[in-house]
Write a protein that holds these residues in place. Sequence first.
Motif, short mmCIF file in Angstrom:
data_model
loop_
_atom_site.label_atom_id
_atom_site.label_comp_id
_atom_site.label_asym_id
_atom_site.label_seq_id
_atom_site.Cartn_x
_atom_site.Cartn_y
_atom_site.Cartn_z
N GLY A 79 0.81 -1.21 0.00
CA GLY A 79 0.00 0.00 0.00
C GLY A 79 0.85 1.26 0.00
O GLY A 79 0.56 2.22 -0.73
N ARG A 80 1.90 1.27 0.78
CA ARG A 80 2.77 2.45 0.84
C ARG A 80 3.47 2.68 -0.48
O ARG A 80 3.58 3.82 -0.96
CB ARG A 80 3.80 2.29 1.97
CG ARG A 80 4.75 3.47 2.04
CD ARG A 80 5.83 3.28 3.08
NE ARG A 80 6.80 4.37 3.00
CZ ARG A 80 7.91 4.44 3.74
NH1 ARG A 80 8.18 3.48 4.60
NH2 ARG A 80 8.74 5.47 3.59
N VAL A 81 3.99 1.62 -1.09
CA VAL A 81 4.68 1.76 -2.37
C VAL A 81 3.74 2.40 -3.40
O VAL A 81 4.11 3.35 -4.11
CB VAL A 81 5.18 0.40 -2.88
CG1 VAL A 81 5.67 0.51 -4.33
CG2 VAL A 81 6.30 -0.13 -2.00
N GLU B 167 10.80 0.47 10.78
CA GLU B 167 10.40 1.58 11.63
C GLU B 167 10.16 1.13 13.07
O GLU B 167 10.38 1.88 14.02
CB GLU B 167 9.14 2.24 11.06
CG GLU B 167 8.69 3.48 11.80
CD GLU B 167 7.49 4.12 11.15
OE1 GLU B 167 6.65 4.67 11.89
OE2 GLU B 167 7.39 4.08 9.91
N SER B 168 9.70 -0.11 13.23
CA SER B 168 9.46 -0.63 14.58
C SER B 168 10.76 -0.90 15.32
O SER B 168 10.77 -1.01 16.55
CB SER B 168 8.65 -1.92 14.50
OG SER B 168 9.43 -2.97 13.92
N HIS B 169 11.84 -1.07 14.56
CA HIS B 169 13.17 -1.39 15.10
C HIS B 169 13.15 -2.70 15.90
O HIS B 169 13.99 -2.90 16.79
CB HIS B 169 13.71 -0.25 15.98
CG HIS B 169 13.80 1.06 15.26
ND1 HIS B 169 14.65 1.26 14.19
CD2 HIS B 169 13.10 2.22 15.43
CE1 HIS B 169 14.50 2.50 13.75
NE2 HIS B 169 13.57 3.10 14.47
N THR C 177 3.85 -1.10 10.17
CA THR C 177 4.67 0.09 10.03
C THR C 177 5.95 -0.10 9.21
O THR C 177 6.40 0.85 8.56
CB THR C 177 5.08 0.62 11.42
OG1 THR C 177 5.87 -0.37 12.09
CG2 THR C 177 3.84 0.94 12.26
N ASP C 178 6.55 -1.28 9.25
CA ASP C 178 7.87 -1.45 8.65
C ASP C 178 7.80 -1.48 7.12
O ASP C 178 6.86 -2.05 6.54
CB ASP C 178 8.53 -2.74 9.14
CG ASP C 178 8.91 -2.65 10.62
OD1 ASP C 178 8.70 -1.58 11.22
OD2 ASP C 178 9.39 -3.66 11.16
N GLU C 179 8.80 -0.90 6.49
CA GLU C 179 8.83 -0.90 5.03
C GLU C 179 8.93 -2.31 4.49
O GLU C 179 8.28 -2.66 3.51
CB GLU C 179 10.00 -0.05 4.52
CG GLU C 179 10.09 0.00 3.00
CD GLU C 179 11.14 0.95 2.48
OE1 GLU C 179 11.40 0.91 1.26
OE2 GLU C 179 11.70 1.73 3.27
N PHE C 180 9.75 -3.12 5.13
CA PHE C 180 9.87 -4.53 4.74
C PHE C 180 9.71 -5.40 5.98
O PHE C 180 10.14 -5.04 7.08
CB PHE C 180 11.24 -4.82 4.11
CG PHE C 180 11.56 -4.00 2.90
CD1 PHE C 180 10.77 -4.11 1.76
CD2 PHE C 180 12.63 -3.13 2.88
CE1 PHE C 180 11.06 -3.36 0.63
CE2 PHE C 180 12.93 -2.38 1.77
CZ PHE C 180 12.14 -2.49 0.63
N ILE D 236 2.16 -7.40 15.01
CA ILE D 236 1.19 -6.65 14.20
C ILE D 236 1.71 -5.24 13.94
O ILE D 236 1.57 -4.70 12.83
CB ILE D 236 -0.18 -6.62 14.90
CG1 ILE D 236 -0.78 -8.03 14.96
CG2 ILE D 236 -1.14 -5.66 14.19
CD1 ILE D 236 -2.06 -8.12 15.75
N ARG D 237 2.34 -4.63 14.94
CA ARG D 237 2.90 -3.29 14.76
C ARG D 237 3.97 -3.29 13.68
O ARG D 237 4.01 -2.38 12.83
CB ARG D 237 3.47 -2.78 16.09
CG ARG D 237 4.11 -1.41 16.00
CD ARG D 237 4.29 -0.81 17.39
NE ARG D 237 5.25 -1.54 18.18
CZ ARG D 237 6.56 -1.29 18.22
NH1 ARG D 237 7.05 -0.30 17.46
NH2 ARG D 237 7.37 -1.97 18.98
N ALA D 238 4.84 -4.30 13.70
CA ALA D 238 5.89 -4.36 12.69
C ALA D 238 5.30 -4.49 11.30
O ALA D 238 5.72 -3.82 10.35
CB ALA D 238 6.83 -5.53 12.98
#
Length: 924
Positions: free
Chosen positions: A485-487, A678-680, A698-701, A693-695
Amino acid sequence: MGGGLPNYAGGVVASRSRTRVYNSWWSYRADCWSRLEEAVNRVVVAQRRDSPIDGLVEPIMEQCTALVPIEQFWAFPGPELFARVQELAASADYPRLLHLVASINRALVTESYRHGSMALRDNQEASEDDLPELEHSDSDRPYFEVLVVDTLTPEQEHDLREEMRSWRRADDKFVYELVVVGSGPEALVAMRLNANIQACVIRRRFSHGSLHDLTDLDEFIDPDLSAELADHTPDERAQILARRMARERPEVDLYLMTEVGVEEMAGRLSHHFRRVFHAREGSLDLHQSILAGVMHRYRTPFFDALRAYAHRPTGAFHALPISQGKSIVGTHWIRDMVGFYGLDIFLAETSATGGGLDSLLEPTGPLRDAQDCAAETFGSRQTFFVTNGTSTANKIVAQALVGPGDIVLVDRNCHQSHHYGLMLAGAQVSYLDAYPLNEFAMYGAVPIREIKQRLLDLRAAGKLDRVRLLMLTNCTFDGVVYDVGRVMEECLAIKPDLVFLWDEAWWAFARFHPIYRPRTGMRAARTLVEKLRTPEYRAAYEEWDQTERSDRELVEDRLMPDPDTTRVRVYSTQSTHKTLTSLRQGSMIHVHDQDFAQKSREAFHEAYMAHTSTSPNYQILASLDLGRRQAALEGFELVQRQLESAMRLRDAIDNHPLLSKYMHCLSTAEMIPDEYRESHLAHPLRSGLHNMIRAWSTDEFVMDPTRISLYIGLTGIDGATFKQAELMDRFNIQINKTSRNTVLFMTNIGTSRSSVAYLIEVLVSIVREIDERKSEASRAETIVFERAVARLTNAAAPLPDFSGFHEAFRDPSEHPTPEGDVRRAFFLSYDDTNCEYLLQAEAEAKLAAGGTIVSATYVTPYPPGFPVLVPGQVFSTAILEYMGALDTPEVHGYNPVVGYRVYTDAAVEIAMADRARLYAGSEQ
């Protein structure tokens, strides 16, 4: 360990005795029942021997207590029987308890409860007097469960079950039982835990808060749902809950039962509900609707038509002698063909020109209906069946969307079918580089910054109008998953009519998992369309659009597409035969294109005709229809179990004292650099389900845990040798991909616990032999082993980026951009006089002397399986260093005896002249 998505019916589940950690509540529940039977049996045996039972009773109560929070979410054994188990345990009636628990456990293990009465009826002839027994049936009707959301007393719940059972008929296609919960949060937990649920009935009187202690299931509770439900009317609460459930399990049919205003409610009913019923008069209609809803997903239009055709006598006076087995049944020499394949497969052989069935090229009957069913199941607007694999599906989409001169952005590491498809279409190809994982000799995925920068460069060069398509592989072969979706959002903010092709060849199953689903092409497309239509998004966009941004800022910032100009045009190609159920080469093309009718339909039809056989295999088409049915009805369960198998395999390897000495499963942190997370979270799985679920939100990959890249560098055996000599030749274990120091294992919906156990046995056997040889090795042998380990644990030459096309195959421009004409470069090599061969050393010498070398073909090492060189690409020092250090045995397009096939200097001059003429022609 890390790097994965947990079983959604799981997470990390610790038993109360803390003796074992689970990845699945299914496994936890099954083991609780087995341990309960074992515990009761120990007490009964001790009593028979007049031995003391001190210390033996506590495990019984422990297992009963462990089952309390989860048994309410399954129809079997159900609340009445489970209450009976608790009563017998509390009264210390252990012989009766053993009989009952053993019956329940046996029914769960063998799944015989699916073919019997769910109420364990009293058997008056049993020696245990009133002890209930499972009533078995000879019926093989498929079984499912229906969730009812309502606050009912035990008596009301019992009456409701009996009322729904009373409507059963012998000719019903299916049989079902009820699961009753009293609150919205509990309903969501049931949907997440119980894969048997195929329908849900929401009644108005359910509670907004949990009615039971769900502390042990806290990771499955939506923390916001209770508060969201609290401040609304009963009808509004029903709509809110329906939306949440549809997001989790879109395949489940939802029904609403209400006592008031049923006519008014029907007029404003959410599209998530199939029907609304009045509570006092709808139980029979509800029963019939539940069966009809499941039947809608169960039907297989083409398979049913083909099966009917197979049993119809025909006289064939055209091609296809094998039709209806005519050329086989009377043979003297190939009778074993019928014995091996069975007669039905030949009875079903026919062709479109034979009549009686549909045409794949122009479907108007059962085949069209089957494709419509697939579109509904996979969430697309249109779906097309393909009988010669996703390689052909990719070529169809490329030819349908791309014309000569159109610019296409594509991951250089994509499947070869994309390279050839774009060459055939005459595209100007702009290759994108994924981030490298040099230590493991593999690539990750293409960062969004790389894609945006390429689009902005093309805009600066005045070529953005020629950019047609972005092609990416999701997920990658090694399991890296894009934020789809982000891409699409960020690219559409730069190029609002950009078309997307997501190659999901290895990811067809992702549609059927709640966490996977948002990162699939079809769901992301639908979500984006809905998002762009909301007033909230428009307001946010107008505020965001007030700020002027430089290209550098556009690369770094999160971009928003204009809702007035953006068109969502998304295609996904899937190998059904790779990750779902289908005969080999069965694939699908899914379309969610807002401009399909206006811009693509005719071109797509022509491309489909160009690449599709006029004699498709009807057995493959029928298997696609059946595979779709299976996915629609049990895809959630099968993917759950696939994930569970993957997590068992990861745990078994990483926690084994000997295996972990020589190998480990690559984690998320090893496969995805922190800058893309982004979740690191380095190990999302071990951080709990909410963090997982957060990862994924939010994370790009993120990493697909069903792909397990096993690092074997410390064994001293390279990946290719480990695959062939160890796994395949010795133990008949088949895998697909390796790198110089990894092997890739993939679980699928057919992976069993036994197959996982066998793989672990094999790995232990291999490592034990290594360990023994190492302990008994001579000094010389030790040195050889240490050198082999050093070679595999130290990165070879860095993975090379795409060096670029020679200017002869690029458009001259004041603002040069890297796209190239692959078709011209490819066909130039058809005249053999344009080509010569250079050995590795000769190529190195020519570059060192300042010369230019242009590849005439694709050069693809296996592994890693991507083209290091494509036609028209210039050689670089980095590429030659990489090829020189390569220790893989298979390189397509390179012959070590004669060398690289490259263009002669004269051929390059010809290509330059051709470019000048083409450019001059375009200027005129």
